[in-house]
Scaffold this motif. Structure first.
Motif, PDB file in Angstrom:
ATOM      1  N   TYR A 124       0.856  -1.192   0.000  1.00 34.05           N
ATOM      2  CA  TYR A 124       0.000   0.000   0.000  1.00 34.05           C
ATOM      3  C   TYR A 124       0.886   1.233   0.000  1.00 34.05           C
ATOM      4  CZ  TYR A 124      -3.892  -3.067   1.089  1.00 34.05           C
ATOM      5  OH  TYR A 124      -4.837  -4.050   1.024  1.00 34.05           O
ATOM      6  N   GLU A 125       0.362   2.318  -0.550  1.00 26.61           N
ATOM      7  CA  GLU A 125       1.106   3.576  -0.564  1.00 26.61           C
ATOM      8  C   GLU A 125       0.836   4.341   0.724  1.00 26.61           C
ATOM      9  OE1 GLU A 125       1.993   7.445  -3.419  1.00 26.61           O
ATOM     10  OE2 GLU A 125       0.498   5.953  -4.021  1.00 26.61           O
ATOM     11  N   ILE A 126       1.899   4.922   1.265  1.00 27.34           N
ATOM     12  CA  ILE A 126       1.786   5.692   2.507  1.00 27.34           C
ATOM     13  C   ILE A 126       1.536   7.153   2.148  1.00 27.34           C
ATOM     14  CG2 ILE A 126       2.962   6.389   4.622  1.00 27.34           C
ATOM     15  CD1 ILE A 126       4.662   3.867   4.397  1.00 27.34           C
ATOM     16  N   PRO A 127       0.377   7.705   2.504  1.00 26.90           N
ATOM     17  CA  PRO A 127       0.107   9.125   2.224  1.00 26.90           C
ATOM     18  C   PRO A 127       1.048  10.021   3.023  1.00 26.90           C
ATOM     19  CG  PRO A 127      -1.909   7.921   2.757  1.00 26.90           C
ATOM     20  CD  PRO A 127      -0.767   7.032   3.109  1.00 26.90           C
ATOM     21  N   ALA A 128       1.178  11.262   2.588  1.00 27.30           N
ATOM     22  CA  ALA A 128       2.094  12.204   3.235  1.00 27.30           C
ATOM     23  C   ALA A 128       1.739  12.419   4.699  1.00 27.30           C
ATOM     24  CB  ALA A 128       2.081  13.532   2.484  1.00 27.30           C
ATOM     25  N   LYS A 129       0.453  12.418   5.030  1.00 31.36           N
ATOM     26  CA  LYS A 129       0.049  12.658   6.420  1.00 31.36           C
ATOM     27  C   LYS A 129       0.418  11.483   7.336  1.00 31.36           C
ATOM     28  CE  LYS A 129      -4.676  10.948   5.683  1.00 31.36           C
ATOM     29  NZ  LYS A 129      -6.121  11.286   5.787  1.00 31.36           N
ATOM     30  N   MET A 130       0.800  10.334   6.751  1.00 35.55           N
ATOM     31  CA  MET A 130       1.207   9.169   7.542  1.00 35.55           C
ATOM     32  C   MET A 130       2.699   8.889   7.375  1.00 35.55           C
ATOM     33  SD  MET A 130      -1.934   6.563   6.643  1.00 35.55           S
ATOM     34  CE  MET A 130      -3.652   7.095   6.677  1.00 35.55           C
ATOM     35  N   ALA A 131       3.457   9.909   7.014  1.00 34.32           N
ATOM     36  CA  ALA A 131       4.865   9.718   6.664  1.00 34.32           C
ATOM     37  C   ALA A 131       5.687   9.130   7.808  1.00 34.32           C
ATOM     38  CB  ALA A 131       5.474  11.048   6.209  1.00 34.32           C
ATOM     39  N   HIS A 132       5.300   9.390   9.042  1.00 32.78           N
ATOM     40  CA  HIS A 132       6.075   8.928  10.197  1.00 32.78           C
ATOM     41  C   HIS A 132       5.581   7.577  10.717  1.00 32.78           C
ATOM     42  CE1 HIS A 132       8.158  12.738  10.287  1.00 32.78           C
ATOM     43  NE2 HIS A 132       6.993  13.387  10.331  1.00 32.78           N
ATOM     44  N   LEU A 133       4.864   6.860   9.895  1.00 37.25           N
ATOM     45  CA  LEU A 133       4.325   5.561  10.287  1.00 37.25           C
ATOM     46  C   LEU A 133       5.444   4.598  10.697  1.00 37.25           C
ATOM     47  CD1 LEU A 133       1.824   3.584  10.290  1.00 37.25           C
ATOM     48  CD2 LEU A 133       2.471   3.032   7.940  1.00 37.25           C
ATOM     49  N   GLU A 134       5.288   3.967  11.867  1.00 39.20           N
ATOM     50  CA  GLU A 134       6.286   3.012  12.357  1.00 39.20           C
ATOM     51  C   GLU A 134       6.025   1.615  11.808  1.00 39.20           C
ATOM     52  OE1 GLU A 134       7.124   2.680  16.485  1.00 39.20           O
ATOM     53  OE2 GLU A 134       6.864   4.826  16.871  1.00 39.20           O
ATOM     54  N   VAL A 135       7.106   0.877  11.569  1.00 40.47           N
ATOM     55  CA  VAL A 135       6.966  -0.547  11.274  1.00 40.47           C
ATOM     56  C   VAL A 135       6.435  -1.236  12.531  1.00 40.47           C
ATOM     57  CG1 VAL A 135       8.211  -2.673  10.751  1.00 40.47           C
ATOM     58  CG2 VAL A 135       8.787  -0.559   9.544  1.00 40.47           C
ATOM     59  N   GLY A 136       5.442  -2.086  12.346  1.00 42.02           N
ATOM     60  CA  GLY A 136       4.797  -2.747  13.477  1.00 42.02           C
ATOM     61  C   GLY A 136       3.500  -2.101  13.897  1.00 42.02           C
ATOM     62  N   ALA A 137       3.160  -0.949  13.279  1.00 47.42           N
ATOM     63  CA  ALA A 137       1.921  -0.257  13.640  1.00 47.42           C
ATOM     64  C   ALA A 137       0.705  -0.988  13.071  1.00 47.42           C
ATOM     65  CB  ALA A 137       1.960   1.178  13.136  1.00 47.42           C
ATOM     66  N   ARG A 138      -0.405  -0.844  13.775  1.00 45.54           N
ATOM     67  CA  ARG A 138      -1.670  -1.413  13.303  1.00 45.54           C
ATOM     68  C   ARG A 138      -2.351  -0.398  12.388  1.00 45.54           C
ATOM     69  NH1 ARG A 138      -4.704  -5.287  16.234  1.00 45.54           N
ATOM     70  NH2 ARG A 138      -3.714  -4.604  18.158  1.00 45.54           N
ATOM     71  N   VAL A 139      -2.805  -0.863  11.221  1.00 46.30           N
ATOM     72  CA  VAL A 139      -3.440   0.012  10.244  1.00 46.30           C
ATOM     73  C   VAL A 139      -4.733  -0.627   9.742  1.00 46.30           C
ATOM     74  CG1 VAL A 139      -1.289   1.087   9.475  1.00 46.30           C
ATOM     75  CG2 VAL A 139      -2.088  -1.014   8.365  1.00 46.30           C
ATOM     76  N   VAL A 140      -5.512   0.172   9.025  1.00 46.75           N
ATOM     77  CA  VAL A 140      -6.705  -0.322   8.335  1.00 46.75           C
ATOM     78  C   VAL A 140      -6.467  -0.160   6.836  1.00 46.75           C
ATOM     79  CG1 VAL A 140      -9.177  -0.005   7.947  1.00 46.75           C
ATOM     80  CG2 VAL A 140      -8.242   0.242  10.251  1.00 46.75           C
ATOM     81  N   VAL A 141      -6.729  -1.234   6.082  1.00 48.71           N
ATOM     82  CA  VAL A 141      -6.502  -1.212   4.638  1.00 48.71           C
ATOM     83  C   VAL A 141      -7.733  -1.764   3.927  1.00 48.71           C
ATOM     84  CG1 VAL A 141      -4.004  -1.474   4.866  1.00 48.71           C
ATOM     85  CG2 VAL A 141      -5.438  -3.508   4.679  1.00 48.71           C
ATOM     86  N   ARG A 198     -13.601  -4.741   1.080  1.00 41.77           N
ATOM     87  CA  ARG A 198     -13.611  -4.826   2.544  1.00 41.77           C
ATOM     88  C   ARG A 198     -12.515  -3.967   3.150  1.00 41.77           C
ATOM     89  NH1 ARG A 198     -13.042 -10.871   4.331  1.00 41.77           N
ATOM     90  NH2 ARG A 198     -13.171  -9.812   6.358  1.00 41.77           N
ATOM     91  N   ARG A 199     -12.774  -3.471   4.354  1.00 45.13           N
ATOM     92  CA  ARG A 199     -11.746  -2.815   5.139  1.00 45.13           C
ATOM     93  C   ARG A 199     -11.361  -3.748   6.286  1.00 45.13           C
ATOM     94  NH1 ARG A 199     -13.310   3.639   5.649  1.00 45.13           N
ATOM     95  NH2 ARG A 199     -13.388   4.030   3.383  1.00 45.13           N
ATOM     96  N   VAL A 200     -10.076  -4.018   6.392  1.00 47.80           N
ATOM     97  CA  VAL A 200      -9.616  -4.964   7.404  1.00 47.80           C
ATOM     98  C   VAL A 200      -8.424  -4.376   8.149  1.00 47.80           C
ATOM     99  CG1 VAL A 200     -10.389  -6.967   6.076  1.00 47.80           C
ATOM    100  CG2 VAL A 200      -8.053  -6.146   5.803  1.00 47.80           C
ATOM    101  N   ASP A 201      -8.236  -4.866   9.369  1.00 49.15           N
ATOM    102  CA  ASP A 201      -7.052  -4.493  10.148  1.00 49.15           C
ATOM    103  C   ASP A 201      -5.835  -5.236   9.621  1.00 49.15           C
ATOM    104  OD1 ASP A 201      -8.482  -2.815  11.782  1.00 49.15           O
ATOM    105  OD2 ASP A 201      -8.715  -4.258  13.411  1.00 49.15           O
ATOM    106  N   GLY A 202      -4.692  -4.675   9.879  1.00 48.19           N
ATOM    107  CA  GLY A 202      -3.444  -5.330   9.496  1.00 48.19           C
ATOM    108  C   GLY A 202      -2.276  -4.680  10.200  1.00 48.19           C
ATOM    109  N   PHE A 203      -1.082  -5.210   9.965  1.00 43.89           N
ATOM    110  CA  PHE A 203       0.129  -4.671  10.576  1.00 43.89           C
ATOM    111  C   PHE A 203       1.150  -4.355   9.490  1.00 43.89           C
ATOM    112  CE2 PHE A 203      -1.840  -7.074  13.950  1.00 43.89           C
ATOM    113  CZ  PHE A 203      -1.648  -6.271  15.073  1.00 43.89           C
ATOM    114  N   VAL A 204       1.798  -3.210   9.619  1.00 48.40           N
ATOM    115  CA  VAL A 204       2.882  -2.855   8.713  1.00 48.40           C
ATOM    116  C   VAL A 204       4.124  -3.617   9.160  1.00 48.40           C
ATOM    117  CG1 VAL A 204       4.340  -0.994   7.835  1.00 48.40           C
ATOM    118  CG2 VAL A 204       1.920  -0.565   8.298  1.00 48.40           C
ATOM    119  N   VAL A 205       4.623  -4.499   8.316  1.00 47.83           N
ATOM    120  CA  VAL A 205       5.785  -5.299   8.699  1.00 47.83           C
ATOM    121  C   VAL A 205       7.067  -4.839   7.996  1.00 47.83           C
ATOM    122  CG1 VAL A 205       4.327  -7.291   9.185  1.00 47.83           C
ATOM    123  CG2 VAL A 205       5.370  -7.073   6.937  1.00 47.83           C
ATOM    124  N   GLU A 206       6.912  -3.898   7.045  1.00 43.64           N
ATOM    125  CA  GLU A 206       8.093  -3.419   6.324  1.00 43.64           C
ATOM    126  C   GLU A 206       7.730  -2.151   5.571  1.00 43.64           C
ATOM    127  OE1 GLU A 206      11.056  -4.971   2.711  1.00 43.64           O
ATOM    128  OE2 GLU A 206       9.613  -6.351   3.631  1.00 43.64           O
TER     129      GLU A 206
END
Length: 691
Positions: free
Chosen positions: A55-72, A77-85
């Protein structure tokens, strides 16, 4: 062209070659955000969705940490997930943006993600199912309150000597390695007089001296709370408590405290095995054969196995404390993953109660009664000096009935469940549907009379009360919290595992109906029998001060001899040798396949196809696999069954432990492919089931 040329034969699933194979081309993403691609593992239970999505990270989420919980978004469907990289490139032709960041905190650490992947691979399950156990759901208020707390501060750790370990064979060598900074693993066969909290303070003090952390798991929340309080006082450092009965905010704040490094020692129940402890130096488990350690949900992993994997990955010590035997821990020793640490004979003999068998007092030709005269002799002698403990396998009044005439188990006319008498003077009641059966008629012989097959703790207390008139009797049972009693004269009747703790120990103990513990189709019946008796012996005073434990029932002399010598390690090694010959766990891997017959048939067909594509010889067709017995689906992997299981069928796959990794991968690959094709619906796959 002859028919044998196979022109008109339909291939099995997956045998056909692809007409065209195009590999996607990686491309850079043009963005003002550094590393603009988020690789997300979605929280979806379907095996074929067990992969990463970009997924592409928008500018407002530029400081997103690896390991954070996100919605995609996946499909509609919209589902929860984790950024692993986070990455610069992607193989996808077009990327969707992340929809939302649930929390800015990276709650899934690389170490825990690695653990989850290893567990999922071992158990043939999606990684997301392991992550669901490892990372609790976010609680916004608890997170806000936590972020406002001051940072961690650690005082000086109280040092402890390893003298308690010197009473064990191999104990001195083990403690010397720990002091030298090495991290050896051991399986400790506890002396009857010792408790794990006698041996743990030394380990924790040495681990904390090097700024490492520790995880200790116990079966029940009550044990966890008691141990956490004891260790906190002994070590001089706050010990985090992770138990399932805590409310959501408490659980999440405790998790964040461990994640941030504010706490380095964790004591808890099954869920604590996933705690994200920083710089892990020790993982320990107490009484690994307790049923509470088996995870009832996917990935169906045992706490012992999670800790063993963590020890391998982090290079920390794995230590298990047991009274009774454990085939799985013995197998760890055989594979060189740990060492036995057993009581020295001279130190042990006077510290354990004198263990007697009622068979020793039996007169030739006379059947052994449920409570022979030896019971009353041992109990009477014990009462002269203090409290006496009676252990009964089952709680209740009369938990199991049979026909008086033909001796078949009495069944409910409505649902065929077993009948029981819950209290004195009450009619039989079905243990399944709770219907009252006032007019019993046996479906086998038409008999109308019933007899007791098993006697519960309440009925036993009633019988003992008649034999020991005027004595105080305390009844403890399943579902009650373990209490503490003083050392005054009384009789305590209890089921295994919940006997009240008595100051100074019981003067005598009697285990009734011990043979019923062995009359089970479960593979671990003998292990559980020895575990139960060993735990009971730990509550009885030492032989040197007159402590006696009497075992009543049809029990072999071999098992009684094991209790006499307390050589659980030697018995475990012999047990493993026997199981290796006939291919039983843990020397062989068993996989349970349970579900509708059509789904099982589809899955086995897919399994053959996946194995064929990987170069395995697939000799038997699916119909031959349903013939019963043990049939090889591929070389070294046998199918056993199937057998009916209610409205479903159950079959087992069996293969050597040495081939676990490669063959479990085939099992899961077939499951993923079947899931993608919407086949084998309703089939449950469990690696290492309870047999």
């Amino acid at each position: 062209m002859s028919e044998s040329d196979g022109l008109f034969d339909l291939p099995d699933y997956g045998f056909q070659e692809e007409l065209l194979s195009l590999s996607p081309v990686a491309r850079d993403i043009d963005s003002d955000v550094a590393l603009p691609v988020a690789r997300v593992l979605p929280d979806m239970p379907q095996p074929h969705m067990d992969r990463l999505f970009d997924y592409e990270i928008p500018a407002k989420m530029a400081h997103l940490e690896v390991g954070a919980r996100v919605v995609v978004e996946i499909g509609s469907r919209r589902v929860d997930g984790f950024v692993v990289e986070r990455a610069q490139t992607t193989n996808y032709p077009k990327l969707r943006p992340l929809r939302r960041v649930v929390s800015s905190i990276g709650v899934l650490t690389p170490e825990v993600l690695e653990l989850c992947r290893a567990v999922a691979k071992r158990q043939a399950s999606p990684v997301s199912s392991a992550i669901r156990l490892a990372v609790p759901q976010r609680h916004a208020r608890a997170e806000k309150e936590f972020l406002e707390l001051p940072g961690p501060s650690f005082g000086e750790v109280v040092r402890h000597s390893g003298m308690q370990w010197d009473r064990y064979i191999g104990g001195a060598e083990f403690t010397a390695e720990i002091r030298a900074g090495h991290r050896p693993s051991g399986v400790v066969q506890l002396r009857a007089r010792d408790r794990a909290q006698h041996l743990l303070p030394f380990l924790l003090s040495e681990i904390r001296q090097t700024d490492q952390g520790a995880i200790i798991v116990v079966p029940t929340p009550v044990m966890a709370r008691q141990l956490a309080a004891t260790l906190s006082e002994q070590v001089g450092e706050y010990v985090a408590l992770m138990v399932s009965e805590d409310d959501h905010p408490t659980r999440y704040q405790t998790f964040l405290g461990v994640l941030s490094g504010r706490t380095r020692i964790v004591v808890g129940t099954r869920s604590a095995v996933w705690a994200p402890v920083k710089n892990l130096g020790l993982v320990a488990i107490i009484d690994d054969h307790h049923s509470a350690f088996s995870e009832p949900r996917s990935p169906y992993i045992h706490a012992r196995e999670v800790l063993a994997i963590r020890a391998d990955q982090s290079g920390c010590s794995f230590v298990a404390f047991n009274y009774g035997p454990s085939a799985e821990l013995g197998h760890l020793v055989q594979r060189g993953k740990a060492r036995w640490i057993t009581p020295a004979t001279s130190e042990h003999r006077d510290g354990v109660a004198q263990i007697l068998s009622a068979n020793d007092f039996r007169i030739e030709g006379v059947d052994l009664a449920r409570m022979p005269s030896s019971v009353f002799r041992v109990a009477s002698a014990g009462l002269e000096r203090g409290p006496v403990l009676f252990i009964v396998p089952r709680a209740g009044y009369i938990p199991l009935l049979a026909c008086q005439n033909c001796r078949e188990i009495a069944e409910c006319p409505e649902c065929s469940g077993g009948l029981a008498i819950p209290q004195p003077h009450s009619p039989p009641v079905c243990t399944r549907c709770s219907v009252t059966v006032r007019d019993f008629r046996c479906p086998h012989c038409r008999g109308t009379q019933i007899r007791a097959v098993r006697i519960g703790s309440q009925r036993t207390a009633q019988e003992i009360g008649r034999a020991f008139k005027g004595e105080s009797i305390h009844v403890a049972g399943v579902g009650e919290q373990r209490s503490t009693l003083d050392g005054s004269r009384r009789i305590v009747v209890s089921t295994p595992g919940v006997a009240p703790i008595v100051e100074g120990g019981y003067t005598a103990g009697v285990v009734l109906d011990a043979g019923y513990m062995l009359r089970s189709s479960r593979l671990e019946s003998e292990v559980h029998f020895l575990r139960t008796i060993a735990h009971t012996a730990a509550h009885i005073r030492a032989r040197s001060v007159g402590g006696t434990l009497l075992v009543v029932g049809d029990v072999s002399n071999e098992l009684i001899s094991v209790l006499h010598t307390w050589d659980m390690a030697g018995w475990t090694d012999s047990l493993l040798d026997e199981r290796a010959i006939i291919g039983l766990p843990p020397t062989s891997v068993w996989v349970e396949l349970k579900g509708p017959e059509n789904s099982l048939r589809e899955y086995l067909g897919m399994l053959r196809s996946v194995a064929h594509e990987r170069g395995y010889d697939t000799g038997s067709d699916v119909d031959a696999l349903f013939a019963g017995g043990a049939q090889d689906v591929i070389p070294g992997m046998a199918v056993l069954g199937p057998n009916p299981a209610g409205d479903e069928v159950v079959a087992y796959l069996r293969y050597a432990e040495s081939e676990r990794a490669e063959k479990t991968d085939v099992v899961y690959a077939a499951h993923r492919t079947a899931s993608a094709h919407r086949m084998a619906v309703g089939l449950r796959i469990v690696v290492d089931p309870q047999l």
